[in-house]
Scaffold this motif. Structure first.
Motif, mmCIF file in Angstrom:
data_model
loop_
_atom_site.group_PDB
_atom_site.id
_atom_site.type_symbol
_atom_site.label_atom_id
_atom_site.label_comp_id
_atom_site.label_asym_id
_atom_site.label_seq_id
_atom_site.Cartn_x
_atom_site.Cartn_y
_atom_site.Cartn_z
ATOM 1 N N PHE A 303 0.831 -1.199 0.000
ATOM 2 C CA PHE A 303 0.000 0.000 0.000
ATOM 3 C C PHE A 303 0.864 1.246 0.000
ATOM 4 C CE2 PHE A 303 -3.093 -2.623 2.779
ATOM 5 C CZ PHE A 303 -3.623 -3.243 1.650
ATOM 6 N N ASN A 304 0.396 2.290 -0.689
ATOM 7 C CA ASN A 304 1.057 3.580 -0.525
ATOM 8 C C ASN A 304 0.523 4.250 0.740
ATOM 9 O OD1 ASN A 304 -1.372 5.066 -1.146
ATOM 10 N ND2 ASN A 304 -0.965 4.785 -3.341
ATOM 11 N N GLU A 305 1.052 5.404 1.077
ATOM 12 C CA GLU A 305 0.696 6.056 2.351
ATOM 13 C C GLU A 305 -0.794 6.383 2.427
ATOM 14 O OE1 GLU A 305 1.942 10.043 4.926
ATOM 15 O OE2 GLU A 305 3.200 9.361 3.260
ATOM 16 N N ARG A 306 -1.378 6.818 1.305
ATOM 17 C CA ARG A 306 -2.808 7.148 1.293
ATOM 18 C C ARG A 306 -3.661 5.891 1.507
ATOM 19 N NH1 ARG A 306 -0.521 9.488 -3.048
ATOM 20 N NH2 ARG A 306 -1.347 7.843 -4.421
ATOM 21 N N GLN A 307 -3.307 4.846 0.772
ATOM 22 C CA GLN A 307 -4.059 3.596 0.880
ATOM 23 C C GLN A 307 -3.967 3.022 2.296
ATOM 24 O OE1 GLN A 307 -1.962 1.606 -2.291
ATOM 25 N NE2 GLN A 307 -3.711 1.780 -3.698
ATOM 26 N N ILE A 311 -7.188 2.196 4.658
ATOM 27 C CA ILE A 311 -7.416 0.814 5.103
ATOM 28 C C ILE A 311 -7.433 0.747 6.630
ATOM 29 C CG2 ILE A 311 -6.421 -1.502 5.206
ATOM 30 C CD1 ILE A 311 -7.744 -0.965 2.562
ATOM 31 N N ALA A 312 -6.498 1.449 7.264
ATOM 32 C CA ALA A 312 -6.457 1.460 8.736
ATOM 33 C C ALA A 312 -7.733 2.069 9.302
ATOM 34 C CB ALA A 312 -5.228 2.235 9.221
ATOM 35 N N ARG A 313 -8.228 3.128 8.649
ATOM 36 C CA ARG A 313 -9.474 3.769 9.109
ATOM 37 C C ARG A 313 -10.648 2.804 8.979
ATOM 38 N NH1 ARG A 313 -13.478 4.929 10.647
ATOM 39 N NH2 ARG A 313 -14.630 6.901 10.726
ATOM 40 N N MET A 314 -10.701 2.061 7.885
ATOM 41 C CA MET A 314 -11.784 1.093 7.690
ATOM 42 C C MET A 314 -11.680 -0.049 8.700
ATOM 43 S SD MET A 314 -11.887 0.969 3.511
ATOM 44 C CE MET A 314 -13.440 0.052 3.369
ATOM 45 N N MET A 315 -10.475 -0.483 8.990
ATOM 46 C CA MET A 315 -10.278 -1.566 9.957
ATOM 47 C C MET A 315 -10.775 -1.173 11.338
ATOM 48 S SD MET A 315 -8.923 -4.398 8.777
ATOM 49 C CE MET A 315 -7.976 -5.046 7.394
ATOM 50 N N ARG A 316 -10.649 0.115 11.681
ATOM 51 C CA ARG A 316 -11.080 0.563 13.012
ATOM 52 C C ARG A 316 -12.585 0.415 13.220
ATOM 53 N NH1 ARG A 316 -7.216 4.864 12.587
ATOM 54 N NH2 ARG A 316 -8.835 6.405 12.185
#
Length: 374
Positions: A303-307, A311-316
């Motif tokens: 993943f790039n920094e944006r991705q 993804i981390a936000r969705m995982m939360r």
């Protein structure tokens, strides 16, 4: 016949709670069955994954038990503090007092679930919870003073009193009685109670006494979790506060109805079912966290920094996922990037099987590519 013009603690039968045991039998049996399923699931994860699951579940409980009382904590600081308390690797960030205190209490609850109930234990929990507070007269001790402890709402000129706790002068003796009851009804006590029954009564009994100036709800929920752990014989990982927080209006309504009399079948059925729902959510969350670990193992470094941020936000969001799914507009807002770049990033995530695309045109949404399997 009970006098409904007085609080439960003012009635002659206090604290001899009455209830219909038959209403709880099926709930108790289902809890034990699901406990076996949960233990089997945890048994098949690695120690590293178990550490992550433990930190995640404890942090969810800490966040939600605080949010029920209107206190919003920082998730990252809280998780960092929990990891420090467990002696795990973490960053060197400065942890605010509130996050530091609740983390300390929750880890102590997990590690020392079988510590005998006593004043010293409760005072330690209270000191942790009130870490950094300067507005309270009594920290790490029971409340004092002559003013009534009331839960009220509405305008100052016409407040509605939802509950009035017993006088501060009566608290030490009442807490002695509570602790004797808690020990007597434990699995090794003289008159042991089924797990859900004991946890439900313990919570109601404690918050009715309302022994502290602040923090009674959070400590009361911790006591319920302690009772569950003692009953199982091991530290329980159960999303009790998260489940209560999802329907906190019902929680407060049932508490209010139950503090007017000592026949508490309705409360016990409600709280026992809440524990079962929390148990089911914990199972779902464990399965999600296992899948999350496999997800990152499969896609690490791709993943790039944006991705990575999205993804981390969705995982939360956990097993329920990003509400309504992720849109291109969500992605642009979260990353601050252009529409063209967002489109390329999202297409790349779909091709990597990190996200699944549903819908078309303005209805296009993206969801995590995670299959919930233990």
């Amino acid at each position: 016949m009970e006098d409904w013009t007085h609080w439960n603690w003012q009635q002659a039968d206090w604290p001899e709670f009455r209830y219909d045991r038959s209403k709880l039998d099926a709930l108790e049996a289902e809890f034990l069955r699901q406990s076996g399923v949960f233990s089997g699931c945890i048994r098949h994860v690695t120690e590293e994954d178990k550490e992550q699951i433990t930190v995640e579940l404890i942090s969810e409980e800490a966040l939600n038990t605080s949010e029920i009382e209107g206190e919003i904590l920082n998730r990252d600081s809280l998780q960092s503090s929990i990891r420090r308390n467990f002696g795990l690797d973490t960053d060197n960030r400065k942890i605010p007092p509130a996050e530091q205190g609740i983390a300390q209490m929750m880890v102590e609850l997990y590690r020392g679930f079988d510590e005998p109930m006593c004043d010293t234990l409760l005072f330690r929990w209270h000191e942790s919870l009130m870490n950094g507070r300067r507005d309270l007269a009594n920290i790490g001790s029971y409340r004092t003073g002559s003013n009534p402890m009331q839960v009220v709402s509405g305008p100052l000129h016409d407040p509605k009193i939802h509950f009035e706790a017993l006088p501060a002068s009566a608290v030490p003796a009442e807490m002695e009685g509570f602790m004797r009851w808690f020990i007597r009804t434990s699995p090794k006590g003289e008159t042991p109670l089924p797990i859900l029954t004991r946890a439900s009564i313990a919570h109601l009994y404690f918050v009715t006494i309302h022994p502290f100036e602040d923090g009674n709800g959070r400590i009361g929920r911790a006591i319920a979790e302690k009772a569950i752990s003692e009953g199982l014989g091991h530290a329980a990982l159960i999303a009790l506060s998260l489940t209560i927080n999802r329907a906190r209006k019902t929680y407060y309504e049932l508490l209010e109805r139950s503090n007017k009399g000592n026949e508490i079948t309705e409360w016990l059925v409600y709280f026992a079912q809440t524990i079962l729902d929390a148990q089911a959510h914990s199972q779902e969350l464990v399965e999600f966290l296992i899948a999350k670990t496999k997800f990152y193992d499969r896609l690490r470094g791709q993943f790039n920094e944006r991705q990575d941020k999205v993804i981390a936000r969705m995982m939360r969001e956990g097993p329920s996922g990003f509400k309504g799914g992720l849109s291109a507009e969500n992605y642009i807002r979260l990353t601050g990037t252009s529409r063209a770049t967002a489109t390329r990033d999202l297409l790349d995530l779909v091709e990597k099987q990190a996200l699944v695309r549903t819908g078309t045109l303005k209805s296009t949404r993206y969801h995590l590519y995670i299959t919930l399997q233990s």
